[in-house]
Design an enzyme around this catalytic site. Structure first.
Site, PDB file in Angstrom:
ATOM      1  N   ASP A 163       0.780  -1.235   0.000  1.00 40.49           N
ATOM      2  CA  ASP A 163       0.000   0.000   0.000  1.00 40.49           C
ATOM      3  C   ASP A 163       0.813   1.288   0.000  1.00 40.49           C
ATOM      4  OD1 ASP A 163      -2.611   1.140  -0.110  1.00 40.49           O
ATOM      5  OD2 ASP A 163      -2.313   1.838   1.928  1.00 40.49           O
TER       6      ASP A 163
ATOM      7  N   CYS B 255     -20.834  -6.930  -6.355  1.00 38.08           N
ATOM      8  CA  CYS B 255     -20.008  -7.558  -7.393  1.00 38.08           C
ATOM      9  C   CYS B 255     -20.275  -9.065  -7.383  1.00 38.08           C
ATOM     10  CB  CYS B 255     -18.530  -7.282  -7.118  1.00 38.08           C
ATOM     11  SG  CYS B 255     -17.465  -8.091  -8.320  1.00 38.08           S
TER      12      CYS B 255
HETATM   13  C1  B12 Z   1      -4.752   5.901  -3.814  1.00 40.18           C
HETATM   14  C2  B12 Z   1      -5.461   4.672  -3.306  1.00 40.18           C
HETATM   15  C3  B12 Z   1      -6.804   4.798  -2.961  1.00 40.18           C
HETATM   16  C4  B12 Z   1      -7.609   6.032  -3.306  1.00 40.18           C
HETATM   17  C5  B12 Z   1      -7.905   5.975  -4.818  1.00 40.18           C
HETATM   18  C6  B12 Z   1      -8.366   4.589  -5.300  1.00 40.18           C
HETATM   19  C7  B12 Z   1      -8.133   4.327  -6.762  1.00 40.18           C
HETATM   20  N1  B12 Z   1      -8.958   3.451  -7.315  1.00 40.18           N
HETATM   21  O1  B12 Z   1      -7.214   4.888  -7.377  1.00 40.18           O
HETATM   22  C8  B12 Z   1      -8.867   5.877  -2.400  1.00 40.18           C
HETATM   23  C9  B12 Z   1      -8.640   6.554  -1.074  1.00 40.18           C
HETATM   24  C10 B12 Z   1     -10.171   6.376  -3.006  1.00 40.18           C
HETATM   25  C11 B12 Z   1      -8.841   4.369  -2.179  1.00 40.18           C
HETATM   26  C12 B12 Z   1      -9.985   3.660  -1.841  1.00 40.18           C
HETATM   27  C13 B12 Z   1      -9.996   2.307  -1.672  1.00 40.18           C
HETATM   28  N2  B12 Z   1      -8.935   1.496  -1.557  1.00 40.18           N
HETATM   29 CO1  B12 Z   1      -7.120   2.056  -2.004  1.00 40.18          CO
HETATM   30  N3  B12 Z   1      -5.351   2.397  -2.631  1.00 40.18           N
HETATM   31  C14 B12 Z   1      -4.795   3.433  -3.186  1.00 40.18           C
HETATM   32  C15 B12 Z   1      -3.340   3.111  -3.577  1.00 40.18           C
HETATM   33  C16 B12 Z   1      -2.412   3.715  -2.504  1.00 40.18           C
HETATM   34  C17 B12 Z   1      -2.907   3.603  -4.959  1.00 40.18           C
HETATM   35  C18 B12 Z   1      -3.934   3.269  -6.077  1.00 40.18           C
HETATM   36  C19 B12 Z   1      -3.568   3.991  -7.361  1.00 40.18           C
HETATM   37  O2  B12 Z   1      -2.474   3.815  -7.884  1.00 40.18           O
HETATM   38  N4  B12 Z   1      -4.487   4.818  -7.833  1.00 40.18           N
HETATM   39  C20 B12 Z   1      -4.269   5.588  -9.023  1.00 40.18           C
HETATM   40  C21 B12 Z   1      -5.184   5.076 -10.129  1.00 40.18           C
HETATM   41  C22 B12 Z   1      -5.082   5.969 -11.350  1.00 40.18           C
HETATM   42  O3  B12 Z   1      -4.707   3.786 -10.467  1.00 40.18           O
HETATM   43  P1  B12 Z   1      -5.692   2.578 -10.815  1.00 40.18           P
HETATM   44  O4  B12 Z   1      -6.799   2.509  -9.860  1.00 40.18           O
HETATM   45  O5  B12 Z   1      -4.863   1.348 -11.039  1.00 40.18           O
HETATM   46  O6  B12 Z   1      -6.246   3.146 -12.188  1.00 40.18           O
HETATM   47  C23 B12 Z   1      -6.481   2.349 -13.259  1.00 40.18           C
HETATM   48  C24 B12 Z   1      -7.798   2.626 -13.937  1.00 40.18           C
HETATM   49  O7  B12 Z   1      -8.127   3.965 -13.763  1.00 40.18           O
HETATM   50  C25 B12 Z   1      -7.454   2.180 -15.313  1.00 40.18           C
HETATM   51  N5  B12 Z   1      -7.853   3.100 -16.388  1.00 40.18           N
HETATM   52  C26 B12 Z   1      -7.472   4.341 -16.599  1.00 40.18           C
HETATM   53  N6  B12 Z   1      -8.010   4.816 -17.708  1.00 40.18           N
HETATM   54  C27 B12 Z   1      -8.748   3.804 -18.207  1.00 40.18           C
HETATM   55  C28 B12 Z   1      -9.504   3.758 -19.338  1.00 40.18           C
HETATM   56  C29 B12 Z   1     -10.177   2.561 -19.634  1.00 40.18           C
HETATM   57  C30 B12 Z   1     -10.978   2.520 -20.866  1.00 40.18           C
HETATM   58  C31 B12 Z   1     -10.089   1.450 -18.769  1.00 40.18           C
HETATM   59  C32 B12 Z   1     -10.830   0.191 -19.037  1.00 40.18           C
HETATM   60  C33 B12 Z   1      -9.302   1.535 -17.598  1.00 40.18           C
HETATM   61  C34 B12 Z   1      -8.650   2.714 -17.359  1.00 40.18           C
HETATM   62  O8  B12 Z   1      -6.036   2.058 -15.464  1.00 40.18           O
HETATM   63  C35 B12 Z   1      -5.448   2.657 -14.344  1.00 40.18           C
HETATM   64  C36 B12 Z   1      -4.083   2.047 -14.120  1.00 40.18           C
HETATM   65  O9  B12 Z   1      -4.176   0.677 -13.789  1.00 40.18           O
HETATM   66  C37 B12 Z   1      -3.369   1.540  -3.556  1.00 40.18           C
HETATM   67  C38 B12 Z   1      -2.058   0.874  -3.099  1.00 40.18           C
HETATM   68  C39 B12 Z   1      -0.985   0.906  -4.170  1.00 40.18           C
HETATM   69  N7  B12 Z   1       0.191   1.357  -3.799  1.00 40.18           N
HETATM   70  O10 B12 Z   1      -1.241   0.517  -5.301  1.00 40.18           O
HETATM   71  C40 B12 Z   1      -4.529   1.221  -2.566  1.00 40.18           C
HETATM   72  C41 B12 Z   1      -5.424   0.042  -2.887  1.00 40.18           C
HETATM   73  C42 B12 Z   1      -5.830   0.137  -4.325  1.00 40.18           C
HETATM   74  N8  B12 Z   1      -6.605   0.289  -2.066  1.00 40.18           N
HETATM   75  C43 B12 Z   1      -7.172  -0.769  -1.614  1.00 40.18           C
HETATM   76  C44 B12 Z   1      -8.429  -0.808  -0.956  1.00 40.18           C
HETATM   77  C45 B12 Z   1      -8.774  -2.049  -0.170  1.00 40.18           C
HETATM   78  C46 B12 Z   1      -9.305   0.280  -1.073  1.00 40.18           C
HETATM   79  C47 B12 Z   1     -10.808   0.305  -0.713  1.00 40.18           C
HETATM   80  C48 B12 Z   1     -11.538  -0.964  -1.081  1.00 40.18           C
HETATM   81  C49 B12 Z   1     -10.979   0.607   0.803  1.00 40.18           C
HETATM   82  C50 B12 Z   1     -12.430   0.872   1.185  1.00 40.18           C
HETATM   83  N9  B12 Z   1     -13.217  -0.155   1.449  1.00 40.18           N
HETATM   84  O11 B12 Z   1     -12.823   2.001   1.269  1.00 40.18           O
HETATM   85  C51 B12 Z   1     -11.282   1.535  -1.528  1.00 40.18           C
HETATM   86  C52 B12 Z   1     -11.791   1.127  -2.911  1.00 40.18           C
HETATM   87  C53 B12 Z   1     -12.241   2.278  -3.761  1.00 40.18           C
HETATM   88  C54 B12 Z   1     -12.107   1.923  -5.244  1.00 40.18           C
HETATM   89  N10 B12 Z   1     -13.202   1.563  -5.883  1.00 40.18           N
HETATM   90  O12 B12 Z   1     -10.966   1.944  -5.766  1.00 40.18           O
HETATM   91  C55 B12 Z   1      -6.403  -2.024  -2.005  1.00 40.18           C
HETATM   92  C56 B12 Z   1      -7.159  -2.727  -3.124  1.00 40.18           C
HETATM   93  C57 B12 Z   1      -7.031  -4.238  -3.116  1.00 40.18           C
HETATM   94  C58 B12 Z   1      -7.692  -4.814  -4.343  1.00 40.18           C
HETATM   95  N11 B12 Z   1      -8.243  -6.016  -4.200  1.00 40.18           N
HETATM   96  O13 B12 Z   1      -7.706  -4.223  -5.388  1.00 40.18           O
HETATM   97  C59 B12 Z   1      -5.001  -1.408  -2.446  1.00 40.18           C
HETATM   98  C60 B12 Z   1      -4.295  -2.154  -3.565  1.00 40.18           C
HETATM   99  C61 B12 Z   1      -4.121  -1.406  -1.177  1.00 40.18           C
HETATM  100  C62 B12 Z   1      -3.556  -2.784  -0.849  1.00 40.18           C
HETATM  101  N12 B12 Z   1      -2.240  -2.886  -0.695  1.00 40.18           N
HETATM  102  O14 B12 Z   1      -4.271  -3.765  -0.734  1.00 40.18           O
HETATM  103  N13 B12 Z   1      -7.611   3.853  -2.384  1.00 40.18           N
HETATM  104  S1  SF4 Z   2     -18.308  -4.548 -13.333  1.00 41.40           S
HETATM  105 FE1  SF4 Z   2     -16.710  -5.962 -12.651  1.00 41.40          FE
HETATM  106  S2  SF4 Z   2     -15.971  -5.079 -10.717  1.00 41.40           S
HETATM  107 FE2  SF4 Z   2     -17.920  -4.105 -11.198  1.00 41.40          FE
HETATM  108  S3  SF4 Z   2     -19.426  -5.324 -10.065  1.00 41.40           S
HETATM  109 FE3  SF4 Z   2     -19.325  -6.156 -12.147  1.00 41.40          FE
HETATM  110  S4  SF4 Z   2     -17.822  -7.801 -12.082  1.00 41.40           S
HETATM  111 FE4  SF4 Z   2     -17.570  -6.593 -10.211  1.00 41.40          FE
END
Ligand code: B12
Ligand code: SF4
Ligand code: SF4
Length: 294
Positions: free
Chosen positions: A161, A273
């Site tokens: 994380d 989900c």
């Molecule tokens: C910042 C962060 C948050 C932020 C932002 C979350 C986010 N989704 O970015 C906040 C505070 C909101 C958050 C909330 C939560 N978090 Co958090 N968070 C992080 C952290 C530190 C970084 C995530 C990150 O890099 N975000 C930046 C975004 C841009 O990256 P991304 O989500 O991968 O974005 C992708 C998509 O946007 C996609 N995308 C972009 N453009 C497009 C276009 C198309 C067409 C498509 C298809 C896709 C796409 O590609 C991107 C790159 O992969 C990670 C730990 C880590 N170091 O990785 C934990 C992490 C993601 N969190 C975690 C958890 C548990 C949560 C929560 C479930 C907690 C809760 N119950 O409230 C929520 C879930 C909310 C959600 N739906 O994501 C876990 C998730 C575990 C898992 N099974 O995935 C992590 C991995 C921590 C861990 N070590 O376990 N979190």
């Molecule tokens: S769209 Fe994917 S992540 Fe969202 S509820 Fe359905 S199966 Fe789960």
């Protein structure tokens, strides 16, 4: 450098409580463009720590230049059989629980608004155990020490994380699942109720071959369920997400969707989900919900 025995390494992680793990190469997954697009699409300001040096975040070798391979693990904190206990596991005093379980950042004005509206703030599933950062770090440090005993010369770093590592894309590249429309790492067997953590490895271990995953298909349940309208097109809008507002920001609001009652974290985009309905991961004792905390 000698290649290590991937199966023997993974056995150490599975014995330590991981429900699934896989080895991948330290070569960066092709994620930089999507990461940049997701940050550029944010409605509000992106926090400096997340936007800083995207190349470094997307390439684990910039964080640990000696990394040759990476072990990525999933640690379940919830499963379908715990679901019936959700209400009972909610602490009587959520504010006291958050302090006692080591959560440093909360949003007191939001908690006060919920109270004033007669709503007891809900604690999300991932926050019902003790703080997972410390718990998983301890376990992974131990796995690294044991692995160094088996593989002479092995060094590495633990991530869970807080390091500048894109853990979800890395886990997906390792073959542990895919990023769902809620952006979370989804595994067919464990659903999304698991934390990601892992180790960089200074020795090369043969990478696992990622299996085929079903993906989300035409499902949109998470987007429909989000009370804040934060999910669209596979991206999450930080400025809307309740989890952002109650675990990272400590003021502001009222926020769209806050009447859903989440005081710390938010589970709405995971509850419906279909892969979580049958999630069957064994929750290790160090991530079990705290049933007694006073
Ligand atoms: C910042 C962060 C948050 C932020 C932002 C979350 C986010 N989704 O970015 C906040 C505070 C909101 C958050 C909330 C939560 N978090 Co958090 N968070 C992080 C952290 C530190 C970084 C995530 C990150 O890099 N975000 C930046 C975004 C841009 O990256 P991304 O989500 O991968 O974005 C992708 C998509 O946007 C996609 N995308 C972009 N453009 C497009 C276009 C198309 C067409 C498509 C298809 C896709 C796409 O590609 C991107 C790159 O992969 C990670 C730990 C880590 N170091 O990785 C934990 C992490 C993601 N969190 C975690 C958890 C548990 C949560 C929560 C479930 C907690 C809760 N119950 O409230 C929520 C879930 C909310 C959600 N739906 O994501 C876990 C998730 C575990 C898992 N099974 O995935 C992590 C991995 C921590 C861990 N070590 O376990 N979190
Ligand atoms: S769209 Fe994917 S992540 Fe969202 S509820 Fe359905 S199966 Fe789960
Ligand atoms: S955590 Fe809550 S507010 Fe954030 S995207 Fe998921 S359902 Fe929406």
């Amino acid at each position: 450098m000698d290649a290590g025995d991937t199966a023997a390494l993974k056995k150490l992680a599975l014995e330590a409580g991981a429900a699934a793990c896989a080895v991948t190469s330290a070569a960066p997954p092709a994620v930089l463009a999507r990461f940049r697009a997701a940050l550029a699409a944010q409605e509000g300001p992106v926090p400096a720590w997340l936007a800083r040096e995207p190349e470094r975040r997307a390439d684990i070798k910039r964080w640990d230049p000696s990394a040759r391979s990476v072990l990525v693990c999933l640690f379940p904190y919830w499963n379908a059989s715990l679901e019936k206990e959700f209400e009972r596991l909610q602490p009587a005093d959520p504010e006291g629980f958050l302090r006692a379980s080591g959560r440093k950042k909360t949003n007191p004005p939001l908690l006060a608004r919920l109270r004033a509206a007669g709503v007891k703030p809900k604690i999300s599933r991932y926050a019902l155990p003790r703080d997972y950062h410390a718990a998983i770090r301890e376990v992974l440090e131990d796995v690294l020490a044991r692995a160094a005993g088996v593989f002479p010369g092995l060094e590495g770093k633990v991530f869970c994380d807080t390091s500048p590592v894109m853990e979800k894309p890395l886990a997906a590249a390792a073959g542990l699942g895919w990023q769902g429309r809620n952006t979370l790492l989804l595994n067919s067997r464990l659903g999304s109720w698991s934390f990601v953590g892992g180790l960089t490895l200074s020795l090369e271990f043969p990478a696992d071959i990622p299996p085929e995953y079903p993906g989300c298909g035409s499902c949109r349940e998470c987007e429909k369920a989000c009370p804040a309208g934060a999910l669209a097109g596979g991206r999450l809008d930080l400025s809307r997400c309740l989890s952002w507002h109650n675990t990272m920001e400590t003021a502001g609001g009222p926020f769209p969707g806050e009447a859903s009652g989440w005081g710390y974290g938010c589970d709405e985009c995971q509850k419906k989900c279909p892969f979580n309905e049958g999630a069957s991961g064994t929750v290790p004792s160090f991530l079990g919900p705290l049933r007694s905390w006073e």
